[in-house]
Scaffold this motif. Structure first.
Motif, short mmCIF file in Angstrom:
data_model
loop_
_atom_site.label_atom_id
_atom_site.label_comp_id
_atom_site.label_asym_id
_atom_site.label_seq_id
_atom_site.Cartn_x
_atom_site.Cartn_y
_atom_site.Cartn_z
N LYS A 128 -14.93 -17.42 14.58
CA LYS A 128 -14.27 -18.72 14.32
C LYS A 128 -12.45 -18.64 14.60
O LYS A 128 -12.20 -19.08 15.33
CB LYS A 128 -14.54 -19.52 13.19
CG LYS A 128 -15.60 -19.53 13.03
CD LYS A 128 -16.47 -21.31 13.98
CE LYS A 128 -17.71 -21.19 13.87
NZ LYS A 128 -18.46 -22.46 15.10
N ARG A 157 -12.09 -17.72 18.85
CA ARG A 157 -12.04 -17.98 19.09
C ARG A 157 -11.47 -19.32 19.67
O ARG A 157 -11.49 -19.87 20.21
CB ARG A 157 -13.76 -18.68 19.36
CG ARG A 157 -14.86 -17.24 19.52
CD ARG A 157 -16.23 -17.93 19.84
NE ARG A 157 -17.05 -16.55 19.94
CZ ARG A 157 -17.06 -15.79 20.86
NH1 ARG A 157 -16.29 -15.83 22.10
NH2 ARG A 157 -17.78 -14.46 21.01
N ASN A 158 -11.34 -20.01 18.18
CA ASN A 158 -10.54 -21.52 18.30
C ASN A 158 -9.22 -21.42 18.63
O ASN A 158 -8.62 -21.96 19.08
CB ASN A 158 -10.92 -22.18 16.80
CG ASN A 158 -12.13 -22.70 16.32
OD1 ASN A 158 -13.33 -22.58 17.47
ND2 ASN A 158 -12.71 -22.66 14.58
N HIS A 159 -8.25 -20.72 18.54
CA HIS A 159 -6.77 -19.98 18.06
C HIS A 159 -7.01 -19.60 19.71
O HIS A 159 -5.13 -19.38 19.77
CB HIS A 159 -6.13 -19.97 16.90
CG HIS A 159 -6.88 -20.05 16.04
ND1 HIS A 159 -6.15 -21.67 15.73
CD2 HIS A 159 -7.24 -19.96 14.40
CE1 HIS A 159 -6.29 -22.37 14.05
NE2 HIS A 159 -6.66 -21.13 13.72
N PRO A 208 -9.18 -18.99 22.60
CA PRO A 208 -10.25 -19.17 23.82
C PRO A 208 -9.82 -18.55 24.63
O PRO A 208 -11.05 -18.25 26.09
CB PRO A 208 -10.31 -20.44 24.02
CG PRO A 208 -9.04 -20.84 23.77
CD PRO A 208 -8.38 -20.54 22.43
N LYS A 250 -13.68 -23.96 8.57
CA LYS A 250 -13.29 -25.78 8.28
C LYS A 250 -14.40 -26.59 7.90
O LYS A 250 -14.71 -27.38 8.30
CB LYS A 250 -11.83 -26.18 9.25
CG LYS A 250 -11.45 -26.17 9.24
CD LYS A 250 -10.27 -26.22 8.17
CE LYS A 250 -8.76 -26.10 8.54
NZ LYS A 250 -7.91 -26.63 7.64
N ASP A 281 -5.26 -27.12 1.46
CA ASP A 281 -5.15 -27.37 2.39
C ASP A 281 -4.04 -25.28 3.34
O ASP A 281 -2.96 -25.99 3.05
CB ASP A 281 -3.85 -28.50 4.11
CG ASP A 281 -4.02 -27.89 5.14
OD1 ASP A 281 -4.73 -26.36 5.63
OD2 ASP A 281 -3.68 -28.77 5.51
N GLN A 296 -0.89 -19.25 9.21
CA GLN A 296 0.61 -19.02 10.39
C GLN A 296 0.61 -17.29 10.77
O GLN A 296 0.50 -16.71 12.42
CB GLN A 296 1.02 -19.85 10.63
CG GLN A 296 1.92 -19.99 11.66
CD GLN A 296 1.37 -20.97 12.12
OE1 GLN A 296 0.65 -21.50 11.99
NE2 GLN A 296 1.27 -19.79 14.01
N ARG A 344 -2.22 -15.77 12.66
CA ARG A 344 -2.27 -16.91 14.55
C ARG A 344 -1.00 -16.29 15.20
O ARG A 344 -0.64 -15.48 16.20
CB ARG A 344 -2.01 -18.07 14.22
CG ARG A 344 -3.52 -18.46 13.58
CD ARG A 344 -3.37 -20.50 14.14
NE ARG A 344 -2.15 -21.13 12.97
CZ ARG A 344 -2.63 -21.88 12.22
NH1 ARG A 344 -3.44 -20.50 11.19
NH2 ARG A 344 -2.02 -22.03 11.13
N LYS A 356 -0.83 -13.76 19.00
CA LYS A 356 -0.91 -14.45 20.00
C LYS A 356 1.10 -13.72 21.47
O LYS A 356 0.26 -13.36 22.46
CB LYS A 356 0.53 -15.68 19.44
CG LYS A 356 0.61 -16.64 20.20
CD LYS A 356 0.97 -18.53 19.57
CE LYS A 356 2.11 -18.20 18.86
NZ LYS A 356 2.29 -19.44 17.84
#
Lengths: 343, 343
Positions: free
Chosen positions: A53, A56-58, A60, A184, A329, A335, A338, A342
């Motif tokens: 997830k 794939r979510n961050h 795609p 989530k 949260d 991060q 991510r 990236k």
């Protein structure tokens, strides 16, 4: 890439079970996940679910390709034929970096050594090498294997492992919560009844059985009491296609209780997802305790304890049963991961 | 459910393209999405993409089943045979609730009327009935169709539509941003060059062509200038299987520019996702303007303007080009929609 492969060589079972064969040969940047679990530990299954997830979510625009644990050797050979210089090699997260689960540790060493020219990451782990001669010998083997890869990043999921990894391995180090905490999922509105004990039956177990019996007797005042583990025994393997189903079943099981009592890190995390009050004991080397204190102590319906005296636990349990669950949260804490994918 | 259907009746093309046939007959709670777009508006494609992610990420214990727009009639017949009393019927979001796109509005009326005994929701929309005799006649038809469903919720994506829907329809009303803003895609680190004009060529267009020409000439100082639209003309249809590919292509196209100038709501939203400075003009009835002022004015790299004087725009553009993009978090603004699907 050879023409023979491009022309539709179907990979062996366990290689890329999550994509169509075409996906192996397109021009997208690829993220390969090795060590994808086929064993029945739902905690590790949920980690792999969350890893998929997350990518794939961050991201795609990447192609995300899994290699099942039982196909590690063939998977290495196969990926070597199709990997591009911008691609990323991952080994799945969990609590198995160290000397306790050597079959997995050996696979991790193989993958890290095999892809030393590529961006390589060990996903969020707890790390533990036993303080024995055998444990230290295994540590040296891992130091050697990891040390052969100058492009290695090791991500750890609690502070205890963070310090150890920084001192022990020559690699970039990242620090995030367990991957399952990046999901989530909205809790289902289920009728709740009774207490579920989720207890280890493995080498990490430290909870005393007499204490467990006493606690189960007292818990009967709350409602029906059941005992289980997050490692399933009714099946031998869980392949990619059945992962979500088993994970959802476990969430349903935990989310339909008034209280969970556990020494399993992921029973605690499944309690968080389903907003189920949960009392947590430690395992042999503190991964549940440190995950709790590092990231989760702000949750009013989750309580870690080292106490094993039922009289002392009763007021804790009473408080948990009366609490209206709050939320925290952790998105920002992921991060760094991510940013890693990236770049 | 009849045994004939359970025993593997394969649905017609366009019904459930996103799941294996088995998924239609399991005992999970189902969410049906009608109106899934096959047309080449990448804004609407991105909405459907985001709707799927939204349900699958937050409610993985539901079965999410799409019905393509071209299969609405057969889809209604089919879903009627398999729907359970806890299931939810959705019609896709967008900017087509009203009299401008009657083929879609007619499909929405059909679906809402057909499932009046089921929890039904029109996903986040902008709403506009033209202030003409025809527009008002269509409004009455929609009032009648929607009014026949006592279980209808209408979700709108900007304040202008919110007021209108509350006054016009007898339904529950929710208010969230456009679904595409619920995605969590990390921007790719792309080399940026020049300026992309993304401009409507349809009945909602209000931007003057002389003004556009003048602005394009001046933009040549920044770098190469191109003009396009988020509605593709190189293909006739985009089916479910190709949705992500086309959406990613558009993100890549927008994310590799220094500046986007547009009158398209979704070109603005794609600029947000890719952190591309963007100057936005309005459409005929204010959906871009109101989406901007309601949710997005905190973004320093997105600027809405009603000005059509190039001299006045130059300082705005200069500022946009120098801005380090900030972020805003709209997750909480979707909570009402998560709560809707949970109950």
């Amino acid at each position: 890439m050879s023409e023979q492969i491009r022309n539709g060589q179907k990979p062996a079972k366990g290689i890329a079970p999550n994509v169509e064969p075409d996906a192996l040969y397109n021009d997208k940047r690829k993220v390969f996940l090795f060590g994808s679990p086929s064993y029945t530990n739902i905690g590790d299954q949920a980690i792999a679910y969350a890893e998929e997830k997350f990518i794939r979510n961050h991201f795609p625009y990447y192609e995300y390709i899994e290699i099942m644990d039982y196909a590690t050797d063939e998977g290495i050979d196969f990926v070597k034929k199709i990997i591009g210089k911008e691609d990323i090699v991952c080994f799945t997260g969990g609590g198995n970096l160290g000397s306790l689960y050597l079959d997995i540790e050996e696979d991790r060493r193989k993958v890290i050594s095999a892809f030393k020219d590529y961006k390589t990451i060990s996903m969020p782990q707890s790390v533990y090498f036993e303080p024995t001669e055998k444990g230290q010998r295994e540590k040296r083997k891992s130091q050697e294997a990891y040390g052969s890869n100058p492009n290695l990043t090791i991500c750890v999921r609690e502070s205890q492992s963070l310090e150890f990894v920084k001192e022990t391995f020559n690699a970039n180090v990242l620090y995030t919560p367990d991957m399952v905490l990046s999901l989530k999922i909205e809790p289902q509105d289920l009728k709740r009844d009774g207490v579920l004990f989720v207890l280890r039956a493995d080498k990490e177990k430290v909870t005393d059985e007499n204490f467990v019996s006493e606690l189960m007797e007292r818990a009967a005042n709350i409602g029906p009491v059941d005992r289980t583990d997050t490692v399933l025994s009714e099946v031998d393997t869980i392949d990619y296609a059945d992962r979500e189903t088993y994970f959802m079943k476990m969430l349903h099981r935990i989310g339909s209780r008034k209280l969970v009592i556990t020494d399993r890190l992921h029973a605690m995390i499944f309690s968080i997802i389903t907003r189920t009050p949960c009392l947590v004991f430690g395992n042999s080397y503190g991964k549940a305790k440190h995950s709790y204190t590092d990231w989760l102590s702000g949750l009013n319906f989750i309580q870690y304890t080292d106490k094993q005296d039922p009289d002392e636990l009763e007021p804790l349990i009473a408080r948990l049963l009366q609490t209206e669950p709050n939320e925290i949260d952790l998105s920002e804490d992921f991060q760094v991961l991510r940013d890693y994918f990236k770049s």
